[in-house]
Design an enzyme around this catalytic site. Structure first.
Site, PDB file in Angstrom:
ATOM      1  N   LYS A 186       0.831  -1.206   0.000  1.00 31.59           N
ATOM      2  CA  LYS A 186       0.000   0.000   0.000  1.00 31.59           C
ATOM      3  C   LYS A 186       0.865   1.255   0.000  1.00 31.59           C
ATOM      4  O   LYS A 186       0.636   2.184  -0.771  1.00 31.59           O
ATOM      5  CB  LYS A 186      -0.923   0.003   1.224  1.00 31.59           C
TER       6      LYS A 186
ATOM      7  N   ASP B  73      -6.687   1.359   1.088  1.00 30.16           N
ATOM      8  CA  ASP B  73      -6.732   1.509   2.546  1.00 30.16           C
ATOM      9  C   ASP B  73      -8.126   1.085   3.024  1.00 30.16           C
ATOM     10  O   ASP B  73      -8.941   0.598   2.232  1.00 30.16           O
ATOM     11  CB  ASP B  73      -6.385   2.945   2.970  1.00 30.16           C
TER      12      ASP B  73
END
Ligand code: SF4
Length: 232
Positions: free
Chosen positions: A132, A150
Site C-alpha cells: 500500500k 486503505d
C-alpha cells in the site's frame, strides 16, 4: 487493515455505471490530492510509513517539526533514532516507526544514491514499506496509475459493487481491471475521500451521496430529520 464493516455487493456495476461514477468524482474534484503533508518524495515516503494505523491528521501534526530538521535521508540519519522517536511520539507505534524511518533512510543512502526509487520492488524492500505504501508513493510522487487500498477504499469498493473483494489485494486488482484508464491516476484519491467523508464506516451518508444512483449498497441510509437537503 481495519475490520471491514462493509457488506460485499454481489452485483457488479456495468461499464457505463462505472464511467458515470468516476465522471461524477472528476467533475466535483478534478485534481484530488492526498491529505498527508510532504514536500518531496522522501518526506512523502516517511509520512506514509508513519500513517500506518494512524490518521493523516495525526501524522500531519507531528511531521512539520520532523521535516524541518530532516527532509532528506542524510539529514534523517544524522538526526538519529532517539531524536526521531521523540519527534514522532504522538503517533501510534512510534518506536517501531522511528526505527524504520532511520533504517530506510540509511538504505536509501547506501543503495539508492539517497533517492526514493520509482520502482515497486525496490520500495517494498525498505523497512516499514508494504504494497500500500509503495502504491501511494508511486502514484503521488511519480505519477504512476497505481491503486493504494486503505480501509476506506476497501469499504467503498465493496459496498458500491465497483470491485468487491475479500482482501486489499483482491480489491486492488479488481479496480485495476474496471477503472477506465483516463481515471486511474486519481481513482484511489477519489475513493478514499469518498469513504472518509461520505461513505463512512459506521453509517454511510447515502442521502447526500453523489453516486448513490449507481451504488449497489442496500438499504441506503435515509436523511436525518434535521437535514436541510443541501447538496454535497
Ligand atoms: S450510496 Fe451510500 S453506500 Fe453507496 S457509496 Fe454512497 S454513501 Fe456509500
Amino acid at each position: 487493515m481495519a475490520k471491514a464493516p462493509a457488506r460485499r455487493s454481489t452485483k457488479r456495476l456495468k461499464p457505463d455505471e462505472i464511467e458515470a461514477i468516476f465522471a461524477t468524482f472528476a467533475a466535483a474534484n478534478p485534481e484530488p490530492k492526498g491529505e498527508l503533508v510532504a514536500s518531496n518524495a522522501f518526506t512523502l515516503l516517511v509520512a506514509v510509513v508513519l500513517s500506518a494505523q494512524a490518521t493523516d491528521a495525526g501524522v500531519n501534526k507531528a511531521t512539520p517539526a520532523l521535516f524541518k530538521l530532516a527532509d532528506t535521508p542524510q539529514k534523517m540519519v544524522k538526526l538519529g533514532v532517539e531524536k526521531i522517536t521523540d519527534l514522532i511520539k504522538t503517533i501510534g507505534l512510534f518506536r517501531g516507526k522511528a526505527k524504520n524511518v532511520f533504517a530506510l533512510s540509511q538504505i536509501l543512502i547506501e543503495r539508492f544514491d539517497g533517492e526514493v526509487p520509482a520502482d515497486r520492488e525496490a520500495l517494498e524492500s525498505l523497512p516499514g514499506v508494504g504494497r500500500k505504501t509503495a502504491n501511494v508513493v508511486l502514484n503521488i510522487a511519480f505519477g504512476q496509475p497505481t491503486i493504494a487500498v486503505d480501509t476506506h477504499l476497501f469499504r467503498v469498493s465493496n459496498r458500491t459493487g465497483l470491485a468487491p473483494g475479500k482482501n486489499p489485494l483482491e480489491v486492488e486488482l479488481g479496480l485495476l481491471k474496471i477503472v477506465p484508464q483516463h481515471y486511474m491516476l486519481h481513482a484511489h484519491h477519489w475513493l478514499i475521500l469518498h469513504g472518509r467523508y461520505i461513505c463512512k464506516a459506521r453509517k454511510p451518508e447515502c442521502y447526500r451521496c453523489p453516486i448513490s444512483e449507481w451504488c449497489r449498497f442496500e438499504p441506503k441510509t435515509p436523511p436525518p430529520k434535521n437535514w436541510d437537503g443541501a447538496p454535497v
